[in-house]
Design an enzyme around this catalytic site. Structure first.
Site, PDB file in Angstrom:
ATOM      1  N   GLU A 182      21.299  57.181 -61.844  1.00 50.19           N
ATOM      2  CA  GLU A 182      22.384  58.165 -61.934  1.00 50.19           C
ATOM      3  C   GLU A 182      23.789  57.633 -61.675  1.00 50.19           C
ATOM      4  OE1 GLU A 182      21.583  61.663 -59.631  1.00 50.19           O
ATOM      5  OE2 GLU A 182      19.809  62.162 -60.788  1.00 50.19           O
ATOM      6  N   GLU A 193      12.788  61.816 -62.264  1.00 46.76           N
ATOM      7  CA  GLU A 193      12.892  62.720 -61.110  1.00 46.76           C
ATOM      8  C   GLU A 193      12.837  64.157 -61.594  1.00 46.76           C
ATOM      9  OE1 GLU A 193      16.329  62.276 -58.531  1.00 46.76           O
ATOM     10  OE2 GLU A 193      16.110  60.098 -58.549  1.00 46.76           O
TER      11      GLU A 193
HETATM   12  C1  BGC Z   1      19.082  61.710 -56.853  1.00 45.11           C
HETATM   13  C2  BGC Z   1      18.270  61.772 -55.580  1.00 45.11           C
HETATM   14  C3  BGC Z   1      18.518  63.105 -54.901  1.00 45.11           C
HETATM   15  C4  BGC Z   1      18.027  64.196 -55.827  1.00 45.11           C
HETATM   16  C5  BGC Z   1      18.192  65.611 -55.273  1.00 45.11           C
HETATM   17  C6  BGC Z   1      19.077  62.985 -57.653  1.00 45.11           C
HETATM   18  O1  BGC Z   1      20.360  63.235 -58.069  1.00 45.11           O
HETATM   19  O2  BGC Z   1      18.703  60.614 -57.638  1.00 45.11           O
HETATM   20  O3  BGC Z   1      18.633  60.698 -54.766  1.00 45.11           O
HETATM   21  O4  BGC Z   1      17.909  63.194 -53.654  1.00 45.11           O
HETATM   22  O5  BGC Z   1      18.720  64.152 -57.038  1.00 45.11           O
HETATM   23  O6  BGC Z   1      19.521  65.899 -55.071  1.00 45.11           O
END
Ligand code: BGC
Length: 481
Positions: free
Chosen positions: A184, A386
């Site tokens: 990101e 993610e």
């Molecule tokens: C990030 C994580 C973060 C998650 C929740 C993503 O933007 O890569 O590090 O904890 O979102 O906010």
């Protein structure tokens, strides 16, 4: 087909969960680790003599209730127990990041072997448990020495990153084959560097924004080259940007068209789009609309033309445009879009629409349209690197952690993902964020994104109901959702 008519995911689909170094490891100065911007930001960990920080000011209260990542989940010391829990959850893969300042603590040259030992042992532990490591080189914890030398504004950052990537590839590349360069850039540059919400209070001009992004993309390119050159196993290289999702407000084909246009467009002078960072990486050039929108700012930047030259440099773009084996996307929420009189328009969610504990809107369609449209455009296999939600979880009196919202959220998002696959997107895997509760950046430990509950006072771990549920999903290759 399962009894509710739902089909399995493709054979070999990778079921995993994810974390990042600063958010879980702790051991902030263990065994020779150097400080990162996050040590500075959360805890004023600035060694004596480290003056001249660019724009970096630490103020108490940067992070919710002054929480720090000093101890985190103490994963640095408890990683064997954590891998045991991952095995219990049936994970096929684990995505984690390497702390750059653990590897090169004081400058780009001095390698901290003990720091590398930690990751090497972690990799062995994972492989022994039958879990495939997916390694991210950079998840926001820039070494303080790099920050002090100009950080992302200094073009040399990609030289330093190349050295780091080579060191890691040499040490782990005999056992690790799946890599991500950056996590990101949208965030570590946007809120992180330019908006004063994380790691720095420096607010920079637009041309500087563009330049820092360009340098980060050069790190991606140089990183990919070094991984491939130095790893013993063939390196499968991707990255993990935000998959900025726009979904149609209704099923009207005009709204669908509007959301698709918005997904690929650059319409604002920030990082909240896919194309400005994605196009150079995959297509080898910046998007036309962005170049037009940004042109005057770059021309009048007063930087001697540095940013304008950079975005038009054929040599730089060639470097950035390395073969990408997979496109990772981090997806949590989305914007709803309709076709207005003058083109795509953002539409508010209706009152009472479901939200997570951070008040992000729950929008399962994002895992349908997001990967589908990015795949259609870039034609590179996709991983969801993610996806998950923060929830107000606690341990019940009987010792269980009941988190039905997380189960429902994940089920809905996975159903959308399966539809995207059915409609032609080549999606190879899904990593739930996060494997365990952790340090949620400026929100500290207030937010709980984990499948595993962590009691920060005792370090005790408890598998949440969602972790047990996720195991059944994995065992059935998704046919039960
Ligand atoms: C990030 C994580 C973060 C998650 C929740 C993503 O933007 O890569 O590090 O904890 O979102 O906010």
């Amino acid at each position: 087909m399962s009894k509710n008519g739902s089909a399995s995911f493709p054979t070999g689909f990778v079921w995993g969960a994810a974390s990042s170094a600063y958010q879980i490891e702790g051991g902030w100065d263990a065994d020779g680790k150097g400080p990162s911007v996050w040590d500075l930001y959360s805890h004023d960990h600035v060694p004596a003599g480290w003056t001249g920080l660019i724009g970096g000011v630490t103020t108490p209260g940067n992070v919710y209730m002054n929480h720090t990542g000093d101890t985190g989940c103490d994963h640095y010391h408890r990683f064997r127990e954590d891998v045991g829990l991952m095995k219990q959850m049936g994970l096929k893969a684990y995505r984690f990041s390497i702390s750059w300042p653990r590897v090169t603590p004081t400058d780009e040259r001095g390698v901290n072997t003990k720091g590398l030992d930690f990751y090497s042992e972690l990799v062995d532990e994972l492989l022994n448990a039958g879990i495939t490591p997916y390694v991210t080189l950079f998840h926001w914890d820039l070494p303080l020495w790099a920050y002090r030398r100009g950080g992302w504004l200094n073009r040399e950052v990609s030289d330093w990153f190349a050295v780091y990537a080579a060191v890691v590839a040499k040490r782990l590349g005999d056992r690790v084959s799946n890599w991500m360069t950056l996590n990101e850039p949208h965030i570590f540059l946007g809120p992180g560097l330019h908006e004063g919400l994380q790691t720095s209070n420096a607010r920079k001009g637009h041309a500087e924004r563009i330049l820092t992004a360009h340098h980060a993309l050069m790190c991606h390119g140089r990183g990919a080259i070094e991984l491939r050159a130095n790893a013993k196993l063939p390196a499968v290289v991707g990255w993990a940007p935000i998959g900025r999702c726009k979904v149609p407000a209704t099923n009207d084909p005009r709204d669908v068209e509007a959301a698709k246009i918005a997904t690929h467009a650059v319409t604002s002078k920030d990082y909240w789009n896919n194309a400005w960072l994605g196009d150079p990486v995959v297509l080898g050039h910046y998007p036309e609309d962005g170049l037009k929108l940004y042109h005057d700012d770059l021309k009048n930047a007063g930087d001697g033309g540095e940013a304008l030259r950079a975005v038009n440099s054929a040599a730089d773009l060639k470097l950035i445009n390395q073969k990408l084996d997979f496109y990772g996307i981090n997806v949590y929420d989305a914007e709803r879009i309709k076709m207005g009189d003058k083109g795509p328009e953002k539409v508010d969610f209706p009152p009472g629409h479901p939200q997570n504990a951070l008040r992000w809107f729950v929008e399962p369609d994002s895992l349908y349209y997001g990967p589908l449209w990015l795949y259609e455009k870039y034609k590179v296999p996709i991983y969801v690197t993610e996806n998950g939600m923060t929830n107000l979880d606690w341990v019940d009196t009987d010792g269980r952690v009941r988190d039905p919202q997380r189960i429902d959220y994940t089920r809905r998002y996975l159903r959308s993902l399966r539809r995207a696959i059915a409609d032609g997107a080549d999606i190879r895997g899904y990593f739930h964020w996060s494997v365990m509760d952790n340090f949620e950046w400026q929100c500290g430990y207030r937010e709980r994104f984990g499948l595993i509950h962590v009691d920060y006072a005792t370090g005790e771990r408890t598998l949440k109901d969602s972790a047990h549920w996720y195991r059944t999903v994995i065992d059935a290759n998704g046919a039960t959702i």
